[in-house]
Design a protein around this motif. Structure first.
Motif, PDB file in Angstrom:
ATOM      1  N   THR A   1      29.814  -6.168  -7.528  1.00 51.97           N
ATOM      2  CA  THR A   1      29.303  -5.662  -8.807  1.00 51.97           C
ATOM      3  C   THR A   1      30.400  -5.043  -9.662  1.00 51.97           C
ATOM      4  O   THR A   1      30.416  -3.857  -9.923  1.00 51.97           O
ATOM      5  N   SER A   2      31.318  -5.891 -10.119  1.00 55.06           N
ATOM      6  CA  SER A   2      32.467  -5.380 -10.864  1.00 55.06           C
ATOM      7  C   SER A   2      32.130  -5.120 -12.324  1.00 55.06           C
ATOM      8  O   SER A   2      32.862  -4.415 -13.003  1.00 55.06           O
ATOM      9  N   GLY A   3      31.060  -5.722 -12.838  1.00 54.79           N
ATOM     10  CA  GLY A   3      30.692  -5.435 -14.222  1.00 54.79           C
ATOM     11  C   GLY A   3      30.425  -6.671 -15.043  1.00 54.79           C
ATOM     12  O   GLY A   3      29.420  -6.777 -15.724  1.00 54.79           O
ATOM     13  N   ASP A   4      31.343  -7.620 -15.006  1.00 53.04           N
ATOM     14  CA  ASP A   4      31.214  -8.825 -15.820  1.00 53.04           C
ATOM     15  C   ASP A   4      31.474 -10.049 -14.971  1.00 53.04           C
ATOM     16  O   ASP A   4      32.360 -10.049 -14.129  1.00 53.04           O
ATOM     17  N   LEU A   5      30.735 -11.105 -15.234  1.00 57.00           N
ATOM     18  CA  LEU A   5      31.057 -12.372 -14.576  1.00 57.00           C
ATOM     19  C   LEU A   5      32.111 -13.070 -15.417  1.00 57.00           C
ATOM     20  O   LEU A   5      31.968 -13.165 -16.627  1.00 57.00           O
ATOM     21  N   HIS A   6      33.159 -13.546 -14.783  1.00 48.10           N
ATOM     22  CA  HIS A   6      34.105 -14.386 -15.517  1.00 48.10           C
ATOM     23  C   HIS A   6      33.870 -15.834 -15.108  1.00 48.10           C
ATOM     24  O   HIS A   6      33.021 -16.128 -14.261  1.00 48.10           O
TER      25      HIS A   6
ATOM     26  N   GLY B   1      35.428 -17.773 -13.335  1.00 51.04           N
ATOM     27  CA  GLY B   1      35.647 -18.041 -11.918  1.00 51.04           C
ATOM     28  C   GLY B   1      34.355 -17.887 -11.108  1.00 51.04           C
ATOM     29  O   GLY B   1      34.109 -18.636 -10.173  1.00 51.04           O
ATOM     30  N   HIS B   2      33.528 -16.887 -11.462  1.00 47.73           N
ATOM     31  CA  HIS B   2      32.231 -16.741 -10.794  1.00 47.73           C
ATOM     32  C   HIS B   2      31.369 -17.981 -11.049  1.00 47.73           C
ATOM     33  O   HIS B   2      30.727 -18.499 -10.146  1.00 47.73           O
ATOM     34  N   TRP B   3      31.369 -18.410 -12.293  1.00 43.68           N
ATOM     35  CA  TRP B   3      30.574 -19.606 -12.624  1.00 43.68           C
ATOM     36  C   TRP B   3      31.093 -20.818 -11.863  1.00 43.68           C
ATOM     37  O   TRP B   3      30.333 -21.693 -11.482  1.00 43.68           O
ATOM     38  N   TYR B   4      32.392 -20.852 -11.671  1.00 44.59           N
ATOM     39  CA  TYR B   4      32.967 -21.997 -10.951  1.00 44.59           C
ATOM     40  C   TYR B   4      32.490 -22.016  -9.503  1.00 44.59           C
ATOM     41  O   TYR B   4      32.341 -23.064  -8.888  1.00 44.59           O
ATOM     42  N   ALA B   5      32.257 -20.815  -8.960  1.00 41.32           N
ATOM     43  CA  ALA B   5      31.718 -20.750  -7.600  1.00 41.32           C
ATOM     44  C   ALA B   5      30.227 -21.081  -7.593  1.00 41.32           C
ATOM     45  O   ALA B   5      29.715 -21.647  -6.635  1.00 41.32           O
ATOM     46  N   MET B   6      29.538 -20.714  -8.659  1.00 40.61           N
ATOM     47  CA  MET B   6      28.068 -20.751  -8.626  1.00 40.61           C
ATOM     48  C   MET B   6      27.431 -21.985  -9.246  1.00 40.61           C
ATOM     49  O   MET B   6      26.397 -22.444  -8.749  1.00 40.61           O
ATOM     50  N   ALA B   7      27.990 -22.489 -10.346  1.00 42.57           N
ATOM     51  CA  ALA B   7      27.322 -23.613 -11.025  1.00 42.57           C
ATOM     52  C   ALA B   7      27.292 -24.884 -10.160  1.00 42.57           C
ATOM     53  O   ALA B   7      26.229 -25.469  -9.960  1.00 42.57           O
ATOM     54  N   PRO B   8      28.432 -25.338  -9.605  1.00 42.33           N
ATOM     55  CA  PRO B   8      28.361 -26.546  -8.776  1.00 42.33           C
ATOM     56  C   PRO B   8      27.466 -26.369  -7.547  1.00 42.33           C
ATOM     57  O   PRO B   8      26.764 -27.311  -7.154  1.00 42.33           O
ATOM     58  N   SER B   9      27.445 -25.182  -6.956  1.00 44.85           N
ATOM     59  CA  SER B   9      26.578 -25.011  -5.792  1.00 44.85           C
ATOM     60  C   SER B   9      25.110 -25.050  -6.212  1.00 44.85           C
ATOM     61  O   SER B   9      24.253 -25.526  -5.473  1.00 44.85           O
ATOM     62  N   ASP B  10      24.826 -24.581  -7.417  1.00 41.86           N
ATOM     63  CA  ASP B  10      23.452 -24.701  -7.934  1.00 41.86           C
ATOM     64  C   ASP B  10      23.093 -26.166  -8.174  1.00 41.86           C
ATOM     65  O   ASP B  10      21.967 -26.588  -7.887  1.00 41.86           O
TER      66      ASP B  10
ATOM     67  N   ARG C   1      21.754 -10.670 -16.020  1.00 37.52           N
ATOM     68  CA  ARG C   1      21.508 -11.328 -17.307  1.00 37.52           C
ATOM     69  C   ARG C   1      22.422 -12.546 -17.451  1.00 37.52           C
ATOM     70  O   ARG C   1      21.981 -13.642 -17.823  1.00 37.52           O
ATOM     71  N   GLN C   2      23.713 -12.369 -17.094  1.00 40.24           N
ATOM     72  CA  GLN C   2      24.657 -13.484 -17.198  1.00 40.24           C
ATOM     73  C   GLN C   2      24.260 -14.626 -16.264  1.00 40.24           C
ATOM     74  O   GLN C   2      24.318 -15.790 -16.630  1.00 40.24           O
ATOM     75  N   LEU C   3      23.859 -14.252 -15.045  1.00 35.81           N
ATOM     76  CA  LEU C   3      23.476 -15.282 -14.074  1.00 35.81           C
ATOM     77  C   LEU C   3      22.232 -16.038 -14.526  1.00 35.81           C
ATOM     78  O   LEU C   3      22.122 -17.243 -14.351  1.00 35.81           O
ATOM     79  N   ARG C   4      21.300 -15.308 -15.124  1.00 28.57           N
ATOM     80  CA  ARG C   4      20.091 -15.976 -15.615  1.00 28.57           C
ATOM     81  C   ARG C   4      20.432 -16.977 -16.710  1.00 28.57           C
ATOM     82  O   ARG C   4      19.802 -18.024 -16.818  1.00 28.57           O
ATOM     83  N   SER C   5      21.462 -16.662 -17.496  1.00 29.79           N
ATOM     84  CA  SER C   5      21.838 -17.562 -18.593  1.00 29.79           C
ATOM     85  C   SER C   5      22.416 -18.877 -18.076  1.00 29.79           C
ATOM     86  O   SER C   5      22.555 -19.832 -18.817  1.00 29.79           O
ATOM     87  N   MET C   6      22.756 -18.928 -16.800  1.00 29.02           N
ATOM     88  CA  MET C   6      23.330 -20.139 -16.218  1.00 29.02           C
ATOM     89  C   MET C   6      22.234 -21.168 -15.911  1.00 29.02           C
ATOM     90  O   MET C   6      22.514 -22.348 -15.760  1.00 29.02           O
TER      91      MET C   6
END
Ligand SMILES: [Zn+2]
Ligand SMILES: [Zn+2]
Length: 820
Positions: free
Chosen positions: A44-49, A51-60, A110-115
């Motif tokens: 929980t660092s504060g903001d998703l950059h 790089g987080h999306w790069y880990a999460m979008a393809p796995s989704d 909120r950022q994750l939901r936007s994905m």
């Protein structure tokens, strides 16, 4: 004119609808086979950059693909919420760590939901909430009961600025990874987990599909060596100990020992140092104390040391061996002493050269003539200069020398490990409290289970004192002993956050269970079928989680021994050839791209940029290209649909050949996309979808394909696109007259027969004369056709000793090789 593609509008709309319909919430009473797809949860660092999306979008995308393939897919998300940064923020900004962390959670959620991912938010886990850490504490008690948790005094890496103990991995060349301060060493009474009990099992990766390099890193981390421990006799009078022990994997080289090296911290150093060497030795010890283990073990560093003036006796040949100290020997590894065999060990060779110590060959290389060596010979050979063992090959020598040492009581065969127990105490507030009580009469007493959780007091004071703020919180510290009822004190250290992340994947299976850490639903979901995340976790999180599950298995709490059946590591997104970092100011945040081009474009671009396991470079023009493709695809779909609906009289000529070609293309694309998704080759999957979009557009413009074939091709394209661009696919699905939701549709199947390439006969000529005929697929490229033609035996015969001037290719018909 068709409606304009407006991602901002449609993405919000569908995210809301999916949430209202609980489209992605899963239950256990589903007849479909289960699939547990897990992405490492973010800190929980504060903001998703990005790089987080790069880990999460393809796995989704992969999880969505499995869902359409007919699996009951659990794809949860949560937050790794304890740890230093929250506490540092509390100190520097005066915000309570809980407040700071939960603000960050809100923003990141909120950022994750936007994905637009299929996360089942009803199963969210946040490790700093008491309903979670209550069970982290409970697991500590279980490990304690099982004899796997113990307390011991241990030297630690201490960061004077962060005021905390650091793991070795958090010390970079002697400096704190977080703040850059120089790290010092300190002794503290702390809690450990006996991870070494599982050393052998942790080296095995039986039955799990993990990347080879992670398995190698874990094996090296355990560092198992099979060898012999032997002792050297001391000749000093008046010392209680009569010997120094060393461990070697090469007892066959013992006759080649020409010096002995002790760790500077070895307890015998002070007793053995001659008075005239004392000043020099103390100076060296002081210098080595300022270095970390990592620095001391660095292979780049030149090895140095000091002779302490005394000798030990090599029992095999009765020789006196000078004793040195050097900081490349660590007291915490093995015996804290090593024998120096310069002829047969590279490090010892360099040390002997530097200090002009004798180098004696005792293992002869195959063609050795008896001369000096230019470098250490570390391979097996024949024993020489070794008394009664002369002439034995190394392998036999190892056994013979070990037998001899054991028979005389001078040594024994043994196994050593590099792995040490897991130090879990942290002198901080923001972690799960260690549920232990110290009573002056009863000693160490665990908190009874029914008294859990030991809550973190909300009103702790955050001062950089060097100790846990809990230590100064009177109400927290002072308690009564659960055993005798007398006054007692609580443990004030908290647990390493790797403890929280060692079991979070169990909690997702039964997040609402308040009577236990997890319930029977774990049997249904676990183990995780596919775990994705960064390779940097190889020897920390991934290692600890495996230990944890093995320990739970042995307690009878779970019935499996490996938490993650398949592991896949994605690469890193770089920007302008550099890693993203706040200090470089090159951090890409997804939010601006999502609001400009849409989440679907960001998702698709991240998959297209490079093979996922390699990672690639973020590039603004690259994502624009992806956005243009999605726009073209949107227009194409609506134009096809509106053309056939508004203008139902089909007046064009239907060509059977083009009809067949589009059908074949459709089935080939299904096959390609399916196979790529199964192997997580997302970039070639996107390329295949782009190519299919263009060809479908060509077929539409040609107006020579029937409505049925064209709309089936379009439907297929939308379905294949659904995991990658879920919002766009849903909107088009609806606008082209289908029923909600595209994400509940079955994944398209291909027909091998229809997907088969049409064959043609290629004529091969040499100087215009027919020499061969070849049956090839119609889709062959010019390059492939030329290559195949030139390699035919019948053709080669006419090419010998001749110069090829040019090769003429008539697509689908002939290759003519012109020679001189
Ligand atoms: Zn620090
Ligand atoms: Zn007591």
């Amino acid at each position: 004119m068709v409606a304009k593609y407006n991602p901002q509008e449609i993405e919000k709309k569908w995210q809301q609808r999916w949430a209202e319909d609980k489209l992605y919430e899963v239950t256990e009473d589903d007849p479909k086979p289960k699939w547990y797809a897990l992405t490492m949860f973010p800190y929980t660092s504060g903001d998703l950059h990005i790089g987080h999306w790069y880990a999460m979008a393809p796995s989704d995308v992969h999880a969505r693909f499995k869902r359409m393939q007919g699996y009951n897919v659990l794809h949860p998300m949560g937050f790794d919420a304890f740890g230093l940064p929250a506490e540092n923020a509390a100190i520097s900004r005066g915000i309570h760590p809980f407040t700071w962390t939960m603000q960050n959670v809100d923003n990141m959620r909120r950022q994750l939901r936007s994905m637009g991912a299929i996360y089942d938010w009803s199963r969210e886990v946040i490790t700093c909430q008491s309903e979670y850490y209550k069970w982290t504490e409970w697991f500590f008690l279980k490990l304690y009961e099982a004899g796997l948790a113990y307390r011991a005094k241990a030297p630690v890496n201490w960061c004077p600025r962060c005021q905390t103990v650091l793991a070795n991995e958090q010390v970079i060349e002697g400096f704190c990874e977080r703040c850059g301060a120089a790290v010092i060493r300190r002794d503290l009474e702390q809690w450990f987990f006996r991870i070494t009990k599982y050393a052998d099992e942790l080296m095995e990766h039986e039955g799990i599909n993990w990347p080879e390099r992670i398995k190698i890193m874990q094996r090296n981390w355990v560092g198992k060596s099979i060898g012999t421990e032997l002792s050297f006799a001391l000749e000093q009078p008046g010392i209680d100990e009569k010997k120094i022990r060393v461990f070697t994997t090469r007892p066959d080289t013992t006759f080649g020992v020409t010096f002995m090296v002790l760790a500077p911290e070895h307890p015998l150093v002070a007793k053995l140092t001659l008075p005239e060497k004392k000043a020099e030795v103390e100076d060296y010890i002081a210098r080595s104390r300022r270095q970390t283990e990592i620095e001391r073990l660095s292979t780049e560093k030149e090895k140095d040391g000091v002779f302490i003036g005394t000798y030990v006796i090599n029992r095999l040949n009765g020789e006196r061996v000078p004793v040195w100290i050097a900081d490349y020997v660590l007291l915490s590894y093995g015996t804290g002493a090593v024998m120096g065999v310069p002829a047969h060990d590279e490090r010892d060779f360099a040390f002997a050269k530097k200090y002009d110590l004798p180098i004696r060959v005792v293992i002869a290389p195959p063609d050795w003539q008896g001369g000096e060596l230019d470098e250490a010979y570390t391979e097996p050979g024949t024993m020489v200069n070794s008394g009664q063992f002369n002439g034995l090959p190394s392998q036999q020598g190892i056994e013979a020398v070990s037998d001899f040492l054991e028979k005389n009581g001078w040594g024994k065969r043994t196994i050593t490990y590099r792995l040490r127990d897991w130090l879990i105490s942290r002198q901080r507030y923001w972690g799960a409290p260690i549920p232990m009580i110290y009573c002056p009469d009863c000693g160490v007493v665990p908190v009874p289970e029914e008294d859990l959780p030991v809550l973190l007091p909300e009103d702790a004071e955050f001062k950089p004192t060097g100790e846990s703020p809990l230590k100064y919180h009177e109400q927290f510290v002072n308690t009564t002993c659960p055993r005798c009822g007398g006054p007692a004190k609580r443990e004030t250290d908290t647990m390493d956050t790797f403890m929280c992340s060692s079991w979070y994947f169990l909690r997702y299976a039964s997040p609402d269970c308040d009577t236990a850490a997890f319930d029977d639903r774990v049997r249904y979901w676990l183990p995780v079928d596919l775990y994705t995340g960064g390779a940097e976790h190889a020897v920390m999180h991934l290692f600890y989680a495996r230990f944890f599950i093995k320990a739970l298995r042995d307690m009878g709490l779970v019935d499996f021994g490996e938490p993650f059946t398949r592991l896949f590591n994605q690469g890193i997104i770089i920007v302008e050839r550099q890693k993203m970092s706040k200090s470089r100011g090159n951090v890409i945040t997804p939010d601006e791209y999502v609001s400009e081009l849409g989440a679907d474009a960001v998702r698709a671009y991240l998959m297209f940029v490079a093979p996922w396991e390699q990672g690639g470079e973020w590039n603004d023009s690259g994502i624009s290209g992806i956005s243009r493709w999605l726009n073209r695809l949107w227009n194409l779909a609506l134009e096809i649909y509106e053309h056939y609906n508004k203008d139902p009289i089909v007046h064009e000529e239907i060509t059977q050949k083009l009809e067949r070609a589009l059908l074949r293309d459709t089935h080939q694309t299904i096959r390609k996309v399916t196979e790529d998704l199964e192997k997580m080759r997302f970039n070639t999957m996107i390329a295949a979808l782009m190519g299919f979009t263009s060809r479908l557009n060509g077929a539409r413009e040609g107006r020579s394909v029937s409505k049925g074939t064209l709309t089936r091709a379009l439907d297929t394209l939308m379905l294949l696109l659904a995991p990658t661009a879920p919002h766009l696919a849903e909107e088009l699905w609806q606008r082209t007259g289908h029923e909600y939701s595209i994400h509940n549709q079955n994944w398209p199947q291909w027909d091998e027969e229809l997907a088969r390439d049409e064959q043609i006969t290629l004529v091969v000529q040499v100087n215009g004369k027919l020499r061969d005929r070849i049956i090839i697929p119609v889709s062959i490229t010019e390059e492939e056709a030329r290559q195949i033609a030139l390699e035919r035996e019948k053709v080669k015969a006419y090419l010998e000793d001749r110069e090829i001037i040019k090769v003429i290719y008539v697509p689908g018909r002939l290759v003519n090789v012109v020679v001189r």
